[in-house]
Design a protein around this motif. Structure first.
Motif, PDB file in Angstrom:
ATOM      1  N   SER A   1      15.185  21.364  19.317  1.00  0.00           N
ATOM      2  CA  SER A   1      15.136  19.906  19.281  1.00  0.00           C
ATOM      3  C   SER A   1      16.192  19.315  20.199  1.00  0.00           C
ATOM      4  O   SER A   1      17.275  19.886  20.371  1.00  0.00           O
TER       5      SER A   1
ATOM      6  N   PRO B   1      19.239  17.576  21.394  1.00  0.00           N
ATOM      7  CA  PRO B   1      20.486  17.114  20.782  1.00  0.00           C
ATOM      8  C   PRO B   1      20.782  15.688  21.232  1.00  0.00           C
ATOM      9  O   PRO B   1      20.654  15.377  22.406  1.00  0.00           O
ATOM     10  N   ILE B   2      21.154  14.865  20.292  1.00  0.00           N
ATOM     11  CA  ILE B   2      21.481  13.474  20.612  1.00  0.00           C
ATOM     12  C   ILE B   2      22.959  13.269  20.306  1.00  0.00           C
ATOM     13  O   ILE B   2      23.387  13.417  19.154  1.00  0.00           O
TER      14      ILE B   2
ATOM     15  N   PHE C   1      23.748   4.325  13.512  1.00  0.00           N
ATOM     16  CA  PHE C   1      22.972   4.817  14.655  1.00  0.00           C
ATOM     17  C   PHE C   1      21.586   5.273  14.206  1.00  0.00           C
ATOM     18  O   PHE C   1      20.570   4.970  14.834  1.00  0.00           O
ATOM     19  N   LEU C   2      21.552   6.007  13.107  1.00  0.00           N
ATOM     20  CA  LEU C   2      20.270   6.516  12.608  1.00  0.00           C
ATOM     21  C   LEU C   2      19.346   5.379  12.180  1.00  0.00           C
ATOM     22  O   LEU C   2      18.125   5.449  12.372  1.00  0.00           O
TER      23      LEU C   2
ATOM     24  N   PHE D   1      14.998   6.071  12.477  1.00  0.00           N
ATOM     25  CA  PHE D   1      14.741   7.389  11.889  1.00  0.00           C
ATOM     26  C   PHE D   1      14.723   7.367  10.361  1.00  0.00           C
ATOM     27  O   PHE D   1      14.465   8.393   9.748  1.00  0.00           O
TER      28      PHE D   1
ATOM     29  N   PRO E   1      21.472  14.691  10.758  1.00  0.00           N
ATOM     30  CA  PRO E   1      21.012  16.090  10.892  1.00  0.00           C
ATOM     31  C   PRO E   1      21.769  16.824  12.006  1.00  0.00           C
ATOM     32  O   PRO E   1      21.230  17.045  13.094  1.00  0.00           O
ATOM     33  N   SER E   2      22.995  17.182  11.736  1.00  0.00           N
ATOM     34  CA  SER E   2      23.796  17.914  12.721  1.00  0.00           C
ATOM     35  C   SER E   2      23.226  19.324  12.879  1.00  0.00           C
ATOM     36  O   SER E   2      22.557  19.839  11.968  1.00  0.00           O
ATOM     37  N   PRO E   3      23.483  19.978  14.006  1.00  0.00           N
ATOM     38  CA  PRO E   3      22.993  21.357  14.173  1.00  0.00           C
ATOM     39  C   PRO E   3      23.477  22.263  13.046  1.00  0.00           C
ATOM     40  O   PRO E   3      22.737  23.147  12.598  1.00  0.00           O
TER      41      PRO E   3
ATOM     42  N   LYS F   1      11.600  21.070  12.832  1.00  0.00           N
ATOM     43  CA  LYS F   1      11.474  19.620  12.643  1.00  0.00           C
ATOM     44  C   LYS F   1      11.433  19.271  11.158  1.00  0.00           C
ATOM     45  O   LYS F   1      11.977  18.263  10.718  1.00  0.00           O
TER      46      LYS F   1
ATOM     47  N   ILE G   1      14.957  19.484   9.865  1.00  0.00           N
ATOM     48  CA  ILE G   1      15.775  18.327  10.273  1.00  0.00           C
ATOM     49  C   ILE G   1      15.528  17.158   9.315  1.00  0.00           C
ATOM     50  O   ILE G   1      16.470  16.522   8.826  1.00  0.00           O
ATOM     51  N   ASN G   2      14.274  16.891   9.042  1.00  0.00           N
ATOM     52  CA  ASN G   2      13.957  15.777   8.156  1.00  0.00           C
ATOM     53  C   ASN G   2      14.351  16.061   6.710  1.00  0.00           C
ATOM     54  O   ASN G   2      14.702  15.144   5.973  1.00  0.00           O
TER      55      ASN G   2
ATOM     56  N   MET H   1      17.923  15.177   6.497  1.00  0.00           N
ATOM     57  CA  MET H   1      18.074  13.721   6.446  1.00  0.00           C
ATOM     58  C   MET H   1      17.769  13.181   5.054  1.00  0.00           C
ATOM     59  O   MET H   1      18.398  12.231   4.586  1.00  0.00           O
TER      60      MET H   1
ATOM     61  N   ASN I   1       8.616  10.392  11.037  1.00  0.00           N
ATOM     62  CA  ASN I   1       9.310  10.757  12.274  1.00  0.00           C
ATOM     63  C   ASN I   1       8.492  11.681  13.173  1.00  0.00           C
ATOM     64  O   ASN I   1       8.546  11.564  14.389  1.00  0.00           O
ATOM     65  N   VAL I   2       7.774  12.594  12.584  1.00  0.00           N
ATOM     66  CA  VAL I   2       6.964  13.517  13.395  1.00  0.00           C
ATOM     67  C   VAL I   2       5.554  12.956  13.575  1.00  0.00           C
ATOM     68  O   VAL I   2       5.004  12.983  14.672  1.00  0.00           O
TER      69      VAL I   2
ATOM     70  N   VAL J   1      26.930  15.163  17.023  1.00  0.00           N
ATOM     71  CA  VAL J   1      25.611  15.467  17.605  1.00  0.00           C
ATOM     72  C   VAL J   1      24.606  15.582  16.464  1.00  0.00           C
ATOM     73  O   VAL J   1      24.897  16.181  15.429  1.00  0.00           O
ATOM     74  N   ILE J   2      23.450  14.977  16.655  1.00  0.00           N
ATOM     75  CA  ILE J   2      22.343  15.180  15.709  1.00  0.00           C
ATOM     76  C   ILE J   2      21.157  15.745  16.473  1.00  0.00           C
ATOM     77  O   ILE J   2      21.096  15.636  17.698  1.00  0.00           O
ATOM     78  N   LEU J   3      20.238  16.334  15.742  1.00  0.00           N
ATOM     79  CA  LEU J   3      19.022  16.855  16.373  1.00  0.00           C
ATOM     80  C   LEU J   3      17.892  15.853  16.171  1.00  0.00           C
ATOM     81  O   LEU J   3      17.746  15.280  15.086  1.00  0.00           O
TER      82      LEU J   3
ATOM     83  N   PRO K   1      14.811  14.105  15.118  1.00  0.00           N
ATOM     84  CA  PRO K   1      13.864  14.415  14.030  1.00  0.00           C
ATOM     85  C   PRO K   1      12.411  14.119  14.382  1.00  0.00           C
ATOM     86  O   PRO K   1      11.529  14.377  13.573  1.00  0.00           O
TER      87      PRO K   1
ATOM     88  N   ALA L   1       8.784  14.138  16.891  1.00  0.00           N
ATOM     89  CA  ALA L   1       8.011  15.153  17.609  1.00  0.00           C
ATOM     90  C   ALA L   1       8.306  15.119  19.106  1.00  0.00           C
ATOM     91  O   ALA L   1       7.758  15.919  19.852  1.00  0.00           O
ATOM     92  N   GLU L   2       9.176  14.185  19.534  1.00  0.00           N
ATOM     93  CA  GLU L   2       9.593  14.085  20.934  1.00  0.00           C
ATOM     94  C   GLU L   2       8.393  13.944  21.872  1.00  0.00           C
ATOM     95  O   GLU L   2       8.334  14.562  22.931  1.00  0.00           O
TER      96      GLU L   2
END
Lengths: 526, 92
Positions: free
Chosen positions: A175, A177-178, A189-190, A195, A204-206, A238, A241-242, A245, A323-324, B3-5, B7, B9-10
């Motif tokens: 995914s 990285p932001i 930010f989220l 999101f 959702p940090s790595p 994915k 990640i959710n 969150m 989100n997806v 850093v966040i990933l 979420p 589907a990009e």
């Protein structure tokens, strides 16, 4: 066994690679460890004595500490900067000092931890033997203590372990990285990125995503489902990640995955469920041993707030869909009023309190399976308040009368219901040995009315069009029509507190192959 | 820096524009009833209007099996194959 390959810089910025072309002694230390400071003069002596046949690499765990070792403690050997701790972590260093002797191709020959004089003297003997050098290193062994334990390695600090695992897991995670500016509030930010579901989410940090992935055996890039309306690909990563969150723990992830598989089927039709103006949403019921393992609430307040798995599993599913899949209010999601069900709705069946087969067994699974079942529901739970019925027939009749309100009392054969029956009502139904089929049949019996009574009239415009009714035979108009197209449209589970003569009813959406049907999936636990 | 990933589907959205209508090149139009009540009545009026304006244009009627689900892939492919333009009648 080959040791991990690495390259680190010393304090002067000179790169040192491992393995080199000779026997190498790796020495892992940190400055604030008294035992490390005790042994570094020995390392210096060995480095001087056994050079150049022996390469000594002192690996320090913080940049500042390394500088102090050099400036205050006069360490002569070059100290390599492992402040990211990756080399320590990959070498599984739990204690400092740890010495690892490696051959010229980088295979480990010996390993000692802390300081035990006897072991260190043995190691000196090995070094002398290996490089055929019998000159004395002139270590003042008598002046040294017999034993000094080491200190914990920074690379084994739990916080660092999570970061390091995630960093090493990086190639498995794909995914984007932001980066969030250090002056920016992560939570705000989220929200700004759209999101969230309107409530704060866990960033959702790595590291957190890596930890979440420990909840499943599946690989991060495995596809769980293609999620409408955008047909986004929900991989395990994915989904994880959710789930982060939403506030899930890793052991909940298999339920989120199974629920996502369940709703993204043609039978469940998540596209229609999320898009409808009626505001439908998945209601998840969990059965089997996992209920107890993750401590889901199936008892008092089972449908409400206060229990982490109940609250976060349903929320995680919803966040994946948004989100997806892109199911967002005002976009494809066109609910007129919508419902709190859209935030989350997940609970467990209290199988042990039930008279009947639990839901998942009724749907063809083994009792020992853990299973999640998804229902597409538009509202609920509405409460059937019946504190006075004393027979099963009376209570089932009450539930039927209340269920008649689903959609509209004149709307027959269109929808389904999920009954959630708490223990006191279970006890009343038990008085006549009611089975699920008896309850279903009684509901169909008390809701059945002649078709002619379902015509539109001056009280309500809902129902059979009189023009159409005029084309029907008297017999057809006299035929009694039950509320539900099939008794199987009445779904039944047991949950709730032991005090209270109430039953909860979730009202469905368009039931059947043209709308939504319940779907169950087995939960694959780790 | 935190850093966040991502979420999502990009997905990379594809920008699309409406196909311009050039009357002299118009040959076929699909009218799709999504199966909401009275959608067919609306499409009847639309078809009448189109036929009066474009006498030589072929107009084909289609119907989704249910408004509650996306159109089946085969139906979408058939509409795309047979028609230059599509009009969907929504509801009620």
């Amino acid at each position: 066994m080959p040791l991990p390959v690495f390259q680190l810089e010393d304090l002067e910025g000179v790169a040192h690679a491992f393995p080199g072309d000779r026997l190498t002694l790796l020495c892992f230390v940190k400055e604030d460890c008294p035992t490390c400071r005790l042994i570094l003069p020995i390392i210096d002596r060995w480095s001087e004595c056994f050079s150049p046949q022996l390469s000594v690499l002192v690996i320090g765990q913080s940049t500042e500490g390394n500088r102090r070792l050099e400036s205050r403690h006069g360490v002569q050997s070059a100290i390599l900067d492992d402040s990211r701790l990756l080399v320590s972590f990959r070498n599984k260093i739990d204690v400092v000092p740890t010495l690892i002797l490696a051959d010229p191709v980088g295979s480990g020959l010996a390993r000692v931890m802390g300081f035990k004089k006897e072991e260190w003297q043995e190691l000196e003997g090995v070094l002398s033997h290996r490089i055929s050098c019998y000159a004395s290193a002139e270590v003042d062994w008598p002046a040294l203590p017999e034993l000094r334990p080491g200190c914990g390695s920074l690379s084994s600090d739990p916080e660092q372990v999570r970061r390091l695992e995630a960093e090493l897991d990086g190639p498995r995670l794909r995914s984007r990285p932001i980066e969030i500016g250090s002056a920016t509030d992560e939570f705000e930010f989220l929200f700004e990125q759209g999101f969230t579901d309107g409530l704060p989410v866990i960033p959702p940090s790595p590291e957190r995503v890596h930890s979440m992935l420990a909840g499943t055996r599946r690989q991060p890039q495995d596809l769980v489902a293609v999620v409408p309306p955008n047909m986004g690909q929900a991989t395990v990563e994915k989904t994880a990640i959710n789930a982060v969150m939403a506030g899930c723990r890793p052991e909940y992830l298999p339920i989120v995955i199974a629920a996502l598989e369940a709703v993204c089927t043609d039978e469940f039709n998540i596209h229609g469920v999320m898009a409808t103006t009626m505001g439908a949403s998945p209601v998840l019921v969990v059965n089997g041993p996992i209920r107890h393992r993750i401590e889901m609430n199936m008892k008092q307040g089972a449908l409400g707030q206060g229990n982490r798995p109940n609250a976060t599993i349903g929320r995680a599913l919803r966040l994946v869909l948004a989100n997806v899949g892109g199911a967002r209010p005002g976009g494809i999601e066109q609910a007129t009023l919508s419902s709190p069900l859209k935030f989350t709705m997940c609970f467990a069946e209290w199988e042990e309190m039930s008279l009947w087969e639990p839901l998942h067994v009724e749907r063809g699974f083994s009792a020992s399976d853990s299973v999640v079942t998804a229902f597409g529901m538009t509202s609920g739970p509405t409460l059937v308040v019946d504190q006075t019925s004393r027979t099963a027939a009376q209570l089932a009749g009450s539930i039927g009368q209340a269920a008649d309100a689903a959609f509209h009392p004149r709307a027959h054969g269109l929808t389904d219901v999920l009954l959630v029956i708490p223990p006191e009502h279970v006890a009343t139904l038990e008085t006549e040995g009611y089975q699920k089929e008896d309850l279903r049949n009684r509901i169909q019996e008390v809701t059945a009315v002649p078709l002619r009574e379902l015509q539109r009239d001056s009280i309500s415009g809902v129902g059979l069009d009189p023009a159409e009714a005029s084309q029907l035979s008297p017999e057809r108009l006299a035929a009694r029509v039950p509320k539900f197209a099939s008794p199987s449209d009445i779904h039944i589970v047991v949950a709730g507190g032991t005090a209270g003569k109430f039953t909860g009813i979730f009202h469905g959406w368009s039931a059947g192959p043209r709308g939504t049907q319940p779907v169950s999936r087995r939960i694959e636990e780790v | 820096m935190p850093v966040i990933l991502d979420p999502t589907a990009e997905l990379q959205p594809i920008s699309r524009t409406l196909t311009p209508v050039v009357p002299e090149e118009l040959r076929s139009i699909a009218l799709v009833d999504i199966s909401k009540p009275k959608g067919g009545i609306l499409l009847d009026r639309v078809e009448e209007g189109l036929r009066s304006r474009f006498e030589k244009v072929k107009i084909v009627r289609y119907q989704k099996p249910t408004f509650a689900k996306p159109a089946p892939q085969d139906l979408r492919a058939e509409i795309a194959r047979s028609s230059q333009f599509v009009v969907l009648a929504l509801a009620d």
